[in-house]
Design a protein around this motif. Structure first.
Motif, PDB file in Angstrom:
ATOM      1  N   GLN A 166       0.577  -1.359  -0.371  1.00 55.68           N
ATOM      2  CA  GLN A 166       0.185   0.081  -0.522  1.00 55.68           C
ATOM      3  C   GLN A 166       0.848   0.859  -0.477  1.00 55.68           C
ATOM      4  O   GLN A 166       0.497   2.718  -0.813  1.00 55.68           O
ATOM      5  CB  GLN A 166      -0.836   0.435   1.421  1.00 55.68           C
ATOM      6  CG  GLN A 166      -2.270  -1.316   0.791  1.00 55.68           C
ATOM      7  CD  GLN A 166      -2.833  -1.254   2.595  1.00 55.68           C
ATOM      8  OE1 GLN A 166      -2.597   0.597   3.560  1.00 55.68           O
ATOM      9  NE2 GLN A 166      -3.705  -1.707   2.193  1.00 55.68           N
ATOM     10  N   GLN A 168       4.186   1.344  -0.430  1.00 50.22           N
ATOM     11  CA  GLN A 168       4.678   1.838  -2.044  1.00 50.22           C
ATOM     12  C   GLN A 168       4.312   1.928  -3.563  1.00 50.22           C
ATOM     13  O   GLN A 168       4.118   3.300  -3.614  1.00 50.22           O
ATOM     14  CB  GLN A 168       5.066   0.588  -2.392  1.00 50.22           C
ATOM     15  CG  GLN A 168       5.953   0.038  -3.894  1.00 50.22           C
ATOM     16  CD  GLN A 168       6.791  -0.823  -4.408  1.00 50.22           C
ATOM     17  OE1 GLN A 168       6.251  -1.680  -3.143  1.00 50.22           O
ATOM     18  NE2 GLN A 168       6.771  -1.140  -5.446  1.00 50.22           N
ATOM     19  N   ARG A 169       2.786   1.610  -3.208  1.00 50.08           N
ATOM     20  CA  ARG A 169       2.054   2.924  -4.906  1.00 50.08           C
ATOM     21  C   ARG A 169       1.255   3.750  -4.247  1.00 50.08           C
ATOM     22  O   ARG A 169       1.499   4.159  -5.319  1.00 50.08           O
ATOM     23  CB  ARG A 169       0.271   1.390  -4.009  1.00 50.08           C
ATOM     24  CG  ARG A 169       0.068   1.322  -5.747  1.00 50.08           C
ATOM     25  CD  ARG A 169      -1.845   0.041  -5.710  1.00 50.08           C
ATOM     26  NE  ARG A 169      -0.709  -1.222  -5.247  1.00 50.08           N
ATOM     27  CZ  ARG A 169      -1.783  -1.583  -4.698  1.00 50.08           C
ATOM     28  NH1 ARG A 169      -2.503  -1.575  -3.991  1.00 50.08           N
ATOM     29  NH2 ARG A 169      -1.280  -3.172  -4.468  1.00 50.08           N
ATOM     30  N   ARG A 170       1.134   4.065  -2.875  1.00 47.02           N
ATOM     31  CA  ARG A 170       0.535   5.450  -2.800  1.00 47.02           C
ATOM     32  C   ARG A 170       1.935   5.820  -3.367  1.00 47.02           C
ATOM     33  O   ARG A 170       1.851   7.242  -3.866  1.00 47.02           O
ATOM     34  CB  ARG A 170       0.655   5.177  -1.278  1.00 47.02           C
ATOM     35  CG  ARG A 170      -0.410   6.810  -0.771  1.00 47.02           C
ATOM     36  CD  ARG A 170      -0.438   7.016   0.539  1.00 47.02           C
ATOM     37  NE  ARG A 170       1.051   7.099   1.515  1.00 47.02           N
ATOM     38  CZ  ARG A 170       1.214   6.300   1.913  1.00 47.02           C
ATOM     39  NH1 ARG A 170       0.289   5.709   3.292  1.00 47.02           N
ATOM     40  NH2 ARG A 170       1.936   7.020   3.047  1.00 47.02           N
ATOM     41  N   GLU A 171       2.968   5.648  -2.579  1.00 46.24           N
ATOM     42  CA  GLU A 171       4.280   7.215  -2.394  1.00 46.24           C
ATOM     43  C   GLU A 171       4.817   6.656  -4.445  1.00 46.24           C
ATOM     44  O   GLU A 171       4.651   8.088  -5.052  1.00 46.24           O
ATOM     45  CB  GLU A 171       5.405   6.412  -2.247  1.00 46.24           C
ATOM     46  CG  GLU A 171       5.488   6.413  -0.724  1.00 46.24           C
ATOM     47  CD  GLU A 171       5.742   7.886  -0.277  1.00 46.24           C
ATOM     48  OE1 GLU A 171       6.116   8.991  -0.838  1.00 46.24           O
ATOM     49  OE2 GLU A 171       4.682   8.129   0.863  1.00 46.24           O
ATOM     50  N   ILE A 172       4.194   5.901  -5.127  1.00 46.52           N
ATOM     51  CA  ILE A 172       4.546   5.684  -6.833  1.00 46.52           C
ATOM     52  C   ILE A 172       3.734   7.024  -7.361  1.00 46.52           C
ATOM     53  O   ILE A 172       3.481   7.719  -8.017  1.00 46.52           O
ATOM     54  CB  ILE A 172       4.400   4.444  -7.300  1.00 46.52           C
ATOM     55  CG1 ILE A 172       5.794   3.666  -7.368  1.00 46.52           C
ATOM     56  CG2 ILE A 172       4.406   4.737  -8.918  1.00 46.52           C
ATOM     57  CD1 ILE A 172       5.221   2.504  -7.721  1.00 46.52           C
ATOM     58  N   GLU A 173       2.234   6.727  -7.022  1.00 47.54           N
ATOM     59  CA  GLU A 173       1.935   7.663  -7.173  1.00 47.54           C
ATOM     60  C   GLU A 173       1.705   9.517  -7.101  1.00 47.54           C
ATOM     61  O   GLU A 173       1.737   9.771  -7.464  1.00 47.54           O
ATOM     62  CB  GLU A 173      -0.157   8.049  -6.898  1.00 47.54           C
ATOM     63  CG  GLU A 173      -0.748   6.573  -7.713  1.00 47.54           C
ATOM     64  CD  GLU A 173      -1.939   6.274  -6.813  1.00 47.54           C
ATOM     65  OE1 GLU A 173      -2.699   6.517  -5.877  1.00 47.54           O
ATOM     66  OE2 GLU A 173      -1.879   4.798  -7.426  1.00 47.54           O
ATOM     67  N   ARG A 174       2.679   9.384  -5.441  1.00 47.21           N
ATOM     68  CA  ARG A 174       2.691  10.791  -5.050  1.00 47.21           C
ATOM     69  C   ARG A 174       3.978  10.973  -5.924  1.00 47.21           C
ATOM     70  O   ARG A 174       4.261  12.500  -6.122  1.00 47.21           O
ATOM     71  CB  ARG A 174       2.781  10.295  -3.659  1.00 47.21           C
ATOM     72  CG  ARG A 174       3.210  12.062  -2.402  1.00 47.21           C
ATOM     73  CD  ARG A 174       2.988  11.735  -1.403  1.00 47.21           C
ATOM     74  NE  ARG A 174       5.083  11.613  -1.742  1.00 47.21           N
ATOM     75  CZ  ARG A 174       5.228  12.088  -0.697  1.00 47.21           C
ATOM     76  NH1 ARG A 174       4.952  12.722   0.580  1.00 47.21           N
ATOM     77  NH2 ARG A 174       6.524  11.962  -0.428  1.00 47.21           N
ATOM     78  N   THR A 175       4.661  10.231  -6.302  1.00 43.83           N
ATOM     79  CA  THR A 175       6.268  11.230  -6.701  1.00 43.83           C
ATOM     80  C   THR A 175       6.054  10.764  -8.366  1.00 43.83           C
ATOM     81  O   THR A 175       7.331  11.237  -9.089  1.00 43.83           O
ATOM     82  CB  THR A 175       7.140   9.719  -6.156  1.00 43.83           C
ATOM     83  OG1 THR A 175       7.358   9.078  -6.041  1.00 43.83           O
ATOM     84  CG2 THR A 175       7.561  10.865  -4.129  1.00 43.83           C
ATOM     85  N   GLY A 176       5.775  10.296  -8.650  1.00 39.36           N
ATOM     86  CA  GLY A 176       5.650   9.503 -10.100  1.00 39.36           C
ATOM     87  C   GLY A 176       7.241   8.805 -10.480  1.00 39.36           C
ATOM     88  O   GLY A 176       7.600   8.571 -11.792  1.00 39.36           O
ATOM     89  N   SER A 178       8.188   5.436 -11.217  1.00 37.23           N
ATOM     90  CA  SER A 178       7.526   4.444 -11.676  1.00 37.23           C
ATOM     91  C   SER A 178       8.364   3.013 -11.187  1.00 37.23           C
ATOM     92  O   SER A 178       8.098   1.616 -10.854  1.00 37.23           O
ATOM     93  CB  SER A 178       6.908   4.049 -13.521  1.00 37.23           C
ATOM     94  OG  SER A 178       8.403   4.422 -13.532  1.00 37.23           O
TER      95      SER A 178
END
Length: 585
Positions: A166, A168-176, A178
């Motif tokens: 969760q 990991q997914r959230r931080e990828i979305e926040r920072t872009g 991938s």
């Protein structure tokens, strides 16, 4: 061999076995509780299916008494508390099973007294896992959904991977970024790894920990917090589970009294089921107990001996009647192997087990309540502390004579055998007289091989002679083991000696001495003088040569034994031998 306890013990739980031992050592002395027990035995005998299923449930209940005592001192583990729950469920089943016995008040009463503690069952059910472990350390004790904080910690401890995904997914979305991934190493725990390509997208709240050739590693306060939580979770889970479990155990404490009462009733049912099983298996009858003073047994058998017979042999049953007015004392004579003791003991055992509510090994038994059974039976002799067999026998007999009541049953086996025949007969005679003339008139069975005691019955109205029948076939004796009225004419001790394989010459001589004694002894008071009984063939030590015998005689007479040394004695002996040898040549 077996014991009476082993013959009667078909209980299905340790509870029942302990109860049966208690019953055997403490028989009942009042009519109604005995009859209540008999009622339940009769019920189980009549309703085989109920008996079987109740037996099955009792096996499941197990040793609930021990369980509850552990819970009482807060020493129980989760698995034991789960066992308590299944035991209570089984008690509920027993209650339902017995409630269906319409019209049987005794059984209904028992059903009413059982309490399956439904609320407690539900509470255990709603707190503990079905297969709770023995140890609280293992976790997995308390079920989910009853304690939000505990569930949260379990979520963290057992479902960590999902939580990390969760983040990991959230931080990828926040920072872009991938290619962002979360990993773990032993040096600084959980970290985020970012390749150099995306280095410029890293937010300012990440803390850089390590730079590699291709990537950089960062940690965040959130990850650190999560790490602490996981380490904490195990301790927390244990602590919370222990707290919940201990509250549960304390809660059970309030039910201890009720559960102990259940245990008592189940133990009792277990014993009575066992009685029913034994009665059905061995063909026992329901004895009729009464306030009367008579003991009347038709075709009684010895419960233990009949179980040890070889296949195909059947136990020879006997009738027996004792009361305080007509036949108060029975003197049973007969040889030593004829089964006198078995008849005595079976009467005591039948009386005993009738008083614990059991059926008895007989065709019919009417038993007036007995308050004490006194026995004086050989073999339990206290020789180690220096008392002779005879002394022990007399102490025990004195104890009996000083404690009798009108409801006593006295079993005497071979009293007086520890001393000489005439002493023995006189003591046995005096004891019998005392018991007859005692105002309590205690019922007594007296086995003896002194057939002289048959005379006593002629003088006293309430003494009857019986003997154990034997059949003589040639010089053999067949023991019929049947009790028949009348005394036995003579003792078969010599026959028994013969059966045991004593040398023929010994048997012949014994018969001869007996024959002579019987002709001398018209009257018991004449002490038989065995010296006057000449053996038919005088064994001659010395041959007929008078000269030799007079020489030997002279030599021996001249010896002063007191002054001889051992060596001189040996020399003298060899000298005399030489003398003999010469004369034979």
């Amino acid at each position: 061999g077996k014991s009476l306890f082993q013959v009667l013990n078909y209980t299905s739980s340790p509870l029942g076995a302990r109860e049966l031992k208690r019953w055997l050592t403490m028989p009942l002395r009042e009519l109604s509780p005995i009859e209540e027990r008999q009622e339940i035995v009769a019920f189980f005998l009549a309703d085989y299916t109920t008996a079987l299923s109740v037996k099955e449930y009792i096996t499941r209940i197990g040793d609930i008494e021990r369980l509850i005592s552990k819970i009482g001192v807060l020493k129980a583990n989760p698995r034991e508390v789960c066992q308590l729950k299944s035991a209570l469920q089984a008690i509920g089943e027993v209650k339902d099973e017995l409630s269906q016995a319409e019209g049987n008040i005794v059984v209904q009463t028992i059903a009413d007294q059982l309490n399956a503690c439904k609320i407690l069952q539900d509470r255990i059910q709603c707190t503990l896992m079905e297969d709770a472990p023995v140890s609280l350390q293992k976790g997995n004790v308390v079920i989910e959904g009853i304690h939000p904080e505990l569930d949260e910690w379990k979520q963290i401890a057992y479902h960590g991977k999902d939580y990390l995904l969760q983040i990991q997914r959230r931080e990828i979305e926040r920072t872009g970024i991938s290619s962002l991934k979360i990993s773990y190493n032993n040096v600084f725990g959980y970290y985020l790894e970012v390749t150099h390509t995306h280095k410029d997208k890293v937010p300012s709240d990440w803390i850089r920990k390590q730079t590699l050739t291709t990537a950089e590693r960062y940690i965040t306060p959130e990850l650190k917090e999560y790490e602490d939580k996981i380490l904490q979770a195990e301790g927390k889970i244990q602590e919370l589970e222990r707290k919940i479990f201990e509250e549960l155990v304390q809660g059970i404490g309030e039910y201890i009294g009720i559960i102990q009462q259940n245990a008592m009733i189940i133990a009792r049912l277990d014993c009575l089921l066992s009685f029913a099983e034994v009665a059905g298996m061995n063909n026992y009858c329901r004895p009729t107990l009464s306030e009367g003073l008579e003991i009347k047994i038709s075709q009684g058998r010895h419960p233990v001996i009949e179980k040890t017979l070889r296949a195909g042999d059947s136990y020879i049953a006997n009738d027996l009647m004792l009361d305080n007015d007509t036949q108060q004392i029975i003197v049973i004579t007969g040889p030593n192997m004829s089964g006198k003791s078995a008849i005595l003991r079976q009467t005591a055992l039948i009386t005993l087990i009738a008083h614990i509510g059991s059926y008895v090994p007989a065709e019919k038994a009417e038993i007036g309540l007995v308050d004490k059974i006194f026995t004086r039976v050989g073999a339990s002799d206290n020789l180690s502390i220096g008392e002779s067999t005879f002394m022990v026998e007399m102490i025990e007999t004195a104890n009996i004579l000083n404690n009798i009541s009108e409801r006593s049953l006295i079993i005497l086996d071979e009293i007086g055998r520890g001393t000489s025949t005439y002493d023995g007969i006189s003591i046995a005679w005096a004891i019998t007289e005392y018991l007859h003339n005692n105002q309590m008139k205690p019922k007594t069975l007296f086995a003896t091989h002194y057939h002289e005691l048959n005379e006593i019955a002629k003088q006293y109205p309430r003494i009857a002679n019986y003997h154990v029948a034997v059949k003589e076939a040639g010089d053999k004796v067949i023991f019929l083991r049947k009790l028949v009225p009348g005394g036995s004419e003579h003792s078969f001790g010599i026959h028994v000696a013969q059966m045991a394989g004593l040398p023929k010459s010994v048997i012949q001589r014994a018969n001869q001495v007996l024959h002579n004694m019987e002709s001398v002894r018209g009257d018991v008071s004449v002490s038989p003088d065995t010296r006057s009984i000449e053996p038919q063939m005088q064994l001659q030590i010395f041959g007929n040569q008078d000269t030799l015998s007079s020489r030997l005689k002279k030599e021996l007479n001249q010896l002063d034994i007191n002054t001889l040394t051992p060596v001189e004695a040996l020399l003298k002996l060899s000298q005399l031998k030489q003398l003999l040898k010469k004369s034979e040549e």
